[in-house]
Design a protein around this motif. Structure first.
Motif, PDB file in Angstrom:
ATOM      1  N   ILE A   1       0.848  -1.012  -0.018  1.00  0.00           N
ATOM      2  CA  ILE A   1       0.171  -0.021   0.045  1.00  0.00           C
ATOM      3  C   ILE A   1       0.909   1.303   0.016  1.00  0.00           C
ATOM      4  CG2 ILE A   1      -1.836   1.247   1.345  1.00  0.00           C
ATOM      5  CD1 ILE A   1      -2.520  -1.397   2.500  1.00  0.00           C
ATOM      6  N   HIS A   2       0.800   2.014  -0.981  1.00  0.00           N
ATOM      7  CA  HIS A   2       1.717   3.377  -0.952  1.00  0.00           C
ATOM      8  C   HIS A   2       1.463   4.308  -0.138  1.00  0.00           C
ATOM      9  CE1 HIS A   2       3.230   1.694  -4.885  1.00  0.00           C
ATOM     10  NE2 HIS A   2       2.163   1.378  -5.253  1.00  0.00           N
ATOM     11  N   GLN A   3       2.327   5.046   0.339  1.00  0.00           N
ATOM     12  CA  GLN A   3       2.438   5.950   1.249  1.00  0.00           C
ATOM     13  C   GLN A   3       1.424   7.007   1.664  1.00  0.00           C
ATOM     14  OE1 GLN A   3       4.754   6.058   3.923  1.00  0.00           O
ATOM     15  NE2 GLN A   3       3.558   7.370   4.820  1.00  0.00           N
ATOM     16  N   PRO A   4       0.847   7.590   0.595  1.00  0.00           N
ATOM     17  CA  PRO A   4      -0.303   8.464   0.815  1.00  0.00           C
ATOM     18  C   PRO A   4      -1.534   7.759   1.096  1.00  0.00           C
ATOM     19  CG  PRO A   4       0.320   8.947  -1.530  1.00  0.00           C
ATOM     20  CD  PRO A   4       1.348   7.668  -0.865  1.00  0.00           C
ATOM     21  N   THR A   5      -1.713   6.641   0.322  1.00  0.00           N
ATOM     22  CA  THR A   5      -3.205   5.686   0.879  1.00  0.00           C
ATOM     23  C   THR A   5      -2.828   5.194   2.215  1.00  0.00           C
ATOM     24  OG1 THR A   5      -3.407   5.220  -1.536  1.00  0.00           O
ATOM     25  CG2 THR A   5      -4.544   3.882   0.190  1.00  0.00           C
ATOM     26  N   LEU A   6      -1.648   4.534   2.739  1.00  0.00           N
ATOM     27  CA  LEU A   6      -1.213   4.166   4.049  1.00  0.00           C
ATOM     28  C   LEU A   6      -1.650   5.179   5.084  1.00  0.00           C
ATOM     29  CD1 LEU A   6      -0.186   1.475   5.285  1.00  0.00           C
ATOM     30  CD2 LEU A   6       2.012   2.719   5.066  1.00  0.00           C
ATOM     31  N   SER A   7      -0.860   6.237   4.917  1.00  0.00           N
ATOM     32  CA  SER A   7      -1.304   7.504   5.706  1.00  0.00           C
ATOM     33  C   SER A   7      -2.479   7.764   6.069  1.00  0.00           C
ATOM     34  CB  SER A   7      -0.379   8.686   5.582  1.00  0.00           C
ATOM     35  OG  SER A   7       1.178   8.278   5.610  1.00  0.00           O
ATOM     36  N   GLN A   8      -3.164   7.797   4.974  1.00  0.00           N
ATOM     37  CA  GLN A   8      -4.811   8.010   5.089  1.00  0.00           C
ATOM     38  C   GLN A   8      -5.710   7.124   5.780  1.00  0.00           C
ATOM     39  OE1 GLN A   8      -6.953   8.200   1.395  1.00  0.00           O
ATOM     40  NE2 GLN A   8      -8.592   9.553   2.285  1.00  0.00           N
ATOM     41  N   GLN A   9      -5.210   5.787   5.583  1.00  0.00           N
ATOM     42  CA  GLN A   9      -6.051   4.728   6.154  1.00  0.00           C
ATOM     43  C   GLN A   9      -5.704   4.581   7.441  1.00  0.00           C
ATOM     44  OE1 GLN A   9      -8.641   4.051   4.646  1.00  0.00           O
ATOM     45  NE2 GLN A   9      -8.122   5.031   2.677  1.00  0.00           N
ATOM     46  N   LEU A  10      -4.374   4.737   8.075  1.00  0.00           N
ATOM     47  CA  LEU A  10      -3.960   4.400   9.422  1.00  0.00           C
ATOM     48  C   LEU A  10      -4.679   5.682   9.877  1.00  0.00           C
ATOM     49  CD1 LEU A  10      -0.301   3.521   8.898  1.00  0.00           C
ATOM     50  CD2 LEU A  10      -2.063   2.209   9.857  1.00  0.00           C
ATOM     51  N   GLY A  11      -4.634   6.822   9.599  1.00  0.00           N
ATOM     52  CA  GLY A  11      -5.476   7.995  10.182  1.00  0.00           C
ATOM     53  C   GLY A  11      -6.878   7.725  10.640  1.00  0.00           C
ATOM     54  N   VAL A  12      -7.532   7.043   9.583  1.00  0.00           N
ATOM     55  CA  VAL A  12      -9.046   6.806   9.801  1.00  0.00           C
ATOM     56  C   VAL A  12      -9.001   5.713  11.081  1.00  0.00           C
ATOM     57  CG1 VAL A  12     -10.961   5.376   8.893  1.00  0.00           C
ATOM     58  CG2 VAL A  12      -9.722   7.055   7.272  1.00  0.00           C
ATOM     59  N   LEU A  13      -7.995   4.648  10.702  1.00  0.00           N
ATOM     60  CA  LEU A  13      -8.019   3.445  11.714  1.00  0.00           C
ATOM     61  C   LEU A  13      -7.776   4.294  13.489  1.00  0.00           C
ATOM     62  CD1 LEU A  13      -6.243   0.614  10.144  1.00  0.00           C
ATOM     63  CD2 LEU A  13      -8.758   0.868  10.610  1.00  0.00           C
ATOM     64  N   ARG A  14      -6.843   5.312  13.390  1.00  0.00           N
ATOM     65  CA  ARG A  14      -6.435   5.734  14.624  1.00  0.00           C
ATOM     66  C   ARG A  14      -7.698   6.928  15.047  1.00  0.00           C
ATOM     67  NH1 ARG A  14      -1.823   7.679  12.824  1.00  0.00           N
ATOM     68  NH2 ARG A  14      -2.680   9.728  11.967  1.00  0.00           N
ATOM     69  N   SER A  15      -8.069   7.402  14.111  1.00  0.00           N
ATOM     70  CA  SER A  15      -9.307   8.471  14.590  1.00  0.00           C
ATOM     71  C   SER A  15     -10.536   7.777  15.225  1.00  0.00           C
ATOM     72  CB  SER A  15      -9.851   9.568  13.624  1.00  0.00           C
ATOM     73  OG  SER A  15     -10.299   8.738  12.482  1.00  0.00           O
ATOM     74  N   ASN A  16     -10.552   6.356  14.680  1.00  0.00           N
ATOM     75  CA  ASN A  16     -11.515   5.440  15.344  1.00  0.00           C
ATOM     76  C   ASN A  16     -11.374   4.831  16.276  1.00  0.00           C
ATOM     77  OD1 ASN A  16     -14.205   5.673  13.550  1.00  0.00           O
ATOM     78  ND2 ASN A  16     -12.727   6.039  11.883  1.00  0.00           N
ATOM     79  N   GLY A  17      -9.959   4.965  16.934  1.00  0.00           N
ATOM     80  CA  GLY A  17      -9.577   4.293  18.091  1.00  0.00           C
ATOM     81  C   GLY A  17      -9.449   2.805  17.950  1.00  0.00           C
ATOM     82  N   LEU A  18      -9.241   2.357  16.655  1.00  0.00           N
ATOM     83  CA  LEU A  18      -8.781   1.070  16.508  1.00  0.00           C
ATOM     84  C   LEU A  18      -7.270   0.749  16.585  1.00  0.00           C
ATOM     85  CD1 LEU A  18     -11.786   1.315  15.452  1.00  0.00           C
ATOM     86  CD2 LEU A  18     -11.112  -0.364  13.443  1.00  0.00           C
TER      87      LEU A  18
END
Length: 97
Positions: A43-60
């Motif tokens: 998973i390339h960096q921009p997508t990776l950062s975006q999806q990790l941010g979603v996981l983090r903001s949802n407390g996962l």
């Protein structure tokens, strides 16, 4: 009961993205750095950062910084339990003789 259903729907909504599901699957096996996740999952960096941010903001997921590296691990016991069921159902195990 309605509140629990809303909470479950929220978790399933977050996990319904293939990249986030892959990330959670990999993180359910243990902590990984962003670089490791990029290599392991392609998973390339921009997508990776975006999806990790979603996981983090949802407390996962939790983050931990070590120097320049950021490490991610699963923070939600509910998400981990769902990932275990998904793994059992969708990741076939080799047949034993």
């Amino acid at each position: 009961m309605h509140a629990a259903a809303e909470q479950a729907c929220g978790l399933l909504r977050v996990l319904s993205n293939p990249d986030r599901l892959l990330l959670m699957c990999q993180l359910s096996q243990g902590e990984h750095s962003v670089g490791e996740l990029e290599t392991l999952l392609s998973i390339h960096q921009p997508t990776l950062s975006q999806q990790l941010g979603v996981l983090r903001s949802n407390g996962l997921v939790h983050t931990r910084r070590d120097g320049k590296n950021i490490y991610y691990s699963v923070a939600s016991t509910q998400a981990l339990a769902v990932m275990q069921v998904l793994y059992q159902q969708f990741c076939p195990q080799p047949l034993k003789d």
